[in-house]
Design a protein around this motif. Structure first.
Motif, short mmCIF file in Angstrom:
data_model
loop_
_atom_site.label_atom_id
_atom_site.label_comp_id
_atom_site.label_asym_id
_atom_site.label_seq_id
_atom_site.Cartn_x
_atom_site.Cartn_y
_atom_site.Cartn_z
N VAL A 185 0.84 -1.21 0.00
CA VAL A 185 0.00 0.00 0.00
C VAL A 185 0.87 1.25 0.00
O VAL A 185 0.60 2.22 -0.72
CB VAL A 185 -0.95 -0.02 1.21
CG1 VAL A 185 -1.70 1.31 1.32
CG2 VAL A 185 -1.93 -1.16 1.11
N ILE A 186 1.92 1.24 0.81
CA ILE A 186 2.84 2.39 0.85
C ILE A 186 3.50 2.59 -0.51
O ILE A 186 3.59 3.71 -1.01
CB ILE A 186 3.90 2.18 1.95
CG1 ILE A 186 3.23 2.19 3.34
CG2 ILE A 186 4.97 3.27 1.87
CD1 ILE A 186 4.17 1.83 4.47
N GLY A 187 3.94 1.50 -1.11
CA GLY A 187 4.57 1.59 -2.43
C GLY A 187 3.62 2.10 -3.48
O GLY A 187 4.01 2.88 -4.37
N ALA A 188 2.34 1.71 -3.39
CA ALA A 188 1.35 2.19 -4.36
C ALA A 188 1.12 3.68 -4.24
O ALA A 188 0.75 4.34 -5.21
CB ALA A 188 0.03 1.44 -4.15
N GLY A 189 1.35 4.23 -3.03
CA GLY A 189 1.22 5.67 -2.87
C GLY A 189 2.43 6.43 -3.40
O GLY A 189 2.32 7.61 -3.73
N ILE A 190 3.57 5.75 -3.48
CA ILE A 190 4.80 6.39 -3.97
C ILE A 190 4.87 6.33 -5.50
O ILE A 190 5.15 7.32 -6.17
CB ILE A 190 6.03 5.72 -3.35
CG1 ILE A 190 6.02 5.91 -1.83
CG2 ILE A 190 7.32 6.27 -3.96
CD1 ILE A 190 7.11 5.14 -1.11
N TRP A 191 4.64 5.13 -6.05
CA TRP A 191 4.71 4.94 -7.51
C TRP A 191 3.30 4.95 -8.08
O TRP A 191 2.41 4.25 -7.58
CB TRP A 191 5.39 3.62 -7.84
CG TRP A 191 6.82 3.58 -7.40
CD1 TRP A 191 7.87 4.30 -7.89
CD2 TRP A 191 7.36 2.79 -6.33
NE1 TRP A 191 9.03 4.00 -7.22
CE2 TRP A 191 8.75 3.08 -6.26
CE3 TRP A 191 6.83 1.86 -5.44
CZ2 TRP A 191 9.58 2.47 -5.33
CZ3 TRP A 191 7.65 1.26 -4.52
CH2 TRP A 191 9.01 1.56 -4.46
N LYS A 192 3.09 5.72 -9.12
CA LYS A 192 1.77 5.85 -9.73
C LYS A 192 1.70 5.03 -11.02
O LYS A 192 2.68 4.47 -11.48
CB LYS A 192 1.46 7.32 -10.02
CG LYS A 192 1.50 8.21 -8.77
CD LYS A 192 0.49 7.74 -7.73
CE LYS A 192 0.51 8.65 -6.50
NZ LYS A 192 -0.45 8.18 -5.47
N GLY A 193 0.50 5.02 -11.62
CA GLY A 193 0.32 4.34 -12.89
C GLY A 193 0.29 2.84 -12.75
O GLY A 193 -0.24 2.29 -11.77
N PRO A 194 0.86 2.11 -13.73
CA PRO A 194 0.81 0.64 -13.72
C PRO A 194 1.40 0.03 -12.46
O PRO A 194 0.88 -0.96 -11.94
CB PRO A 194 1.63 0.26 -14.95
CG PRO A 194 1.55 1.44 -15.86
CD PRO A 194 1.48 2.64 -14.96
N ALA A 195 2.49 0.61 -11.94
CA ALA A 195 3.12 0.06 -10.74
C ALA A 195 2.15 0.14 -9.56
O ALA A 195 2.05 -0.82 -8.76
CB ALA A 195 4.40 0.82 -10.41
N SER A 196 1.42 1.24 -9.42
CA SER A 196 0.45 1.38 -8.34
C SER A 196 -0.67 0.37 -8.49
O SER A 196 -1.10 -0.26 -7.51
CB SER A 196 -0.12 2.80 -8.34
OG SER A 196 -1.10 2.95 -7.33
N ALA A 197 -1.16 0.19 -9.74
CA ALA A 197 -2.24 -0.77 -9.99
C ALA A 197 -1.81 -2.18 -9.61
O ALA A 197 -2.57 -2.94 -9.01
CB ALA A 197 -2.66 -0.71 -11.46
N VAL A 198 -0.58 -2.54 -9.95
CA VAL A 198 -0.07 -3.89 -9.66
C VAL A 198 0.06 -4.10 -8.15
O VAL A 198 -0.35 -5.14 -7.62
CB VAL A 198 1.27 -4.13 -10.36
CG1 VAL A 198 1.94 -5.40 -9.84
CG2 VAL A 198 1.07 -4.23 -11.87
#
Length: 295
Positions: free
Chosen positions: A156-169
Motif C-alpha cells: 500500500v505504501i509503495g502504491a502511494g509512492i509509484w503511480k500508474g501501472p506500478a500502483s495498480a499492480v
C-alpha cells in the motif's frame, strides 16, 4: 454417498461458473472505478463514491453470484483445486472487457493470458493436491497475520509512492492476497453451515470473512482505478490462488504430491506465471495510450 471423483468434478464445474460470474463483476467494477469521478481521490473516498453507484452495485451482485458458486466449490473440493480453476476468470474477463470498451484483445494478450492460466493450473494439478482441514486455530491465523500483514502494508505504501501501472499492480497484490485469505475463510464458513445458524454465528471465521471481503473489495476498486484491467486483473488472478494455495497448505494442512519428475514441471510453471504476469502488466501503458474505437 458422493465419491471423491464426483465431488472433485462437481467442484470444478462450480468453480468454472464462479470464474464466469467473477469475470463479469470484475469488468463492471473496473469500468465504474475509472468513470465514477474525474478527481484524484483516496482509497476510502473512492469506495464511498462507488457505494452510491448503481452500476457498481450491479457488478457486486454478479460477483456475489460468483462467490456463491465458489463457496459451493470449496464445500466439495480443496482450496488448491478450486483456486486453480478460478484463475480462468482472466480468460473470460479479457474478451468481455474488450467488448464493452471497444478495444480488441491483441494476439499477445491472448497468448500471455493463456500461458498464465495454464501455468497456475499446472502448478496445482501436477502438485496432486490432497484435502486437509476446513478450519484452523486462532494461533495459526495470528501467525499468518504477522507474516502477511506487514507485506501488504508495504504494498500500500509503495502504491502511494509509484503511480500508474506500478500502483495498480501493488494494489492488485493487496486485493488478490485478501481474496486468497477470503477463499480459505470461506471454506471454514461453509463447513459450519450444516450445524445451523447459531453455530455459524458463533464461528469466528464468519466475522473475519466479512471484514476481509469488504477490505478486498475496497482495494480491488483502488487497483482498478489506478490502471487498466490488463495491469490489475492479471496480478489479482495470480495473487489470489498463490496466497490461497499457500494458506491451504500452511493453515488447512492440504498437501502437494508432484513426485520427483513433477517438481521440475512445477518450477517451469512458476517461471511462466511470473513472466506472463509481468508481460500483461507492462502492456497496460500501451493500452492506456490507445484511442477508443467508436462504434
Amino acid at each position: 454417498m458422493i465419491g471423491l471423483d464426483e465431488r472433485a468434478d462437481a467442484a470444478v464445474l462450480f468453480a468454472l461458473a464462479a470464474a464466469v460470474f467473477i469475470a463479469i463483476g470484475d469488468v463492471i467494477h473496473q469500468r465504474q472505478a475509472q468513470d465514477v469521478t474525474d478527481e484524484s481521490v483516496g482509497h476510502l473516498a473512492l469506495f464511498k463514491q462507488l457505494l452510491r453507484n448503481r452500476r457498481w452495485w450491479l457488478g457486486s451482485v454478479v460477483a456475489a453470484g460468483g462467490f456463491a458458486f465458489q463457496a459451493a466449490a470449496l464445500g466439495l473440493g480443496s482450496v488448491l483445486l478450486v483456486q486453480a480453476v478460478l484463475v480462468t476468470s482472466l480468460l473470460f474477463a479479457l474478451p468481455i472487457n474488450a467488448r464493452v470498451s471497444h478495444r480488441p484483445v491483441t494476439r499477445w494478450q491472448w497468448t500471455w493470458a493463456a500461458l498464465l492460466a495454464a501455468a497456475v493450473v499446472v502448478i496445482v494439478t501436477v502438485g496432486n493436491p490432497t484435502a486437509g482441514h476446513s478450519r484452523a486455530s486462532l494461533e495459526v491465523w495470528t501467525e499468518v497475520l504477522l507474516v502477511l500483514g506487514p507485506a501488504l502494508v508495504l504494498c500500500v505504501i509503495g502504491a502511494g509512492i509509484w503511480k500508474g501501472p506500478a500502483s495498480a499492480v501493488l494494489l492488485a497484490v493487496v486485493s488478490g492476497a485478501l481474496w486468497g485469505v477470503f477463499a480459505v475463510l470461506t471454506k471454514g464458513v461453509v463447513d459450519q453451515l450444516d450445524d445451523g445458524a447459531l453455530a455459524l454465528l458463533r464461528t469466528p471465521e464468519l466475522y473475519a470473512w466479512a471484514a476481509v471481503g469488504v477490505a478486498g473489495t475496497a482495494w480491488q476498486q483502488s487497483s482498478f482505478r489506478a490502471g487498466t484491467i490488463t495491469a490489475s486483473l492479471p496480478t489479482m488472478t495470480v495473487a489470489e490462488p498463490v496466497v490461497a494455495s499457500a494458506l491451504g497448505v500452511v493453515v488447512l494442512g492440504e498437501t502437494l504430491r508432484p513426485g520427483e519428475a513433477g517438481w521440475l514441471t512445477l518450477a517451469v510453471a512458476v517461471a511462466v506465471m511470473v513472466v506472463a504476469t509481468a508481460a500483461l502488466a507492462r502492456g497496460e501503458a500501451a493500452a492506456t495510450d490507445q484511442p477508443l474505437t467508436q462504434h
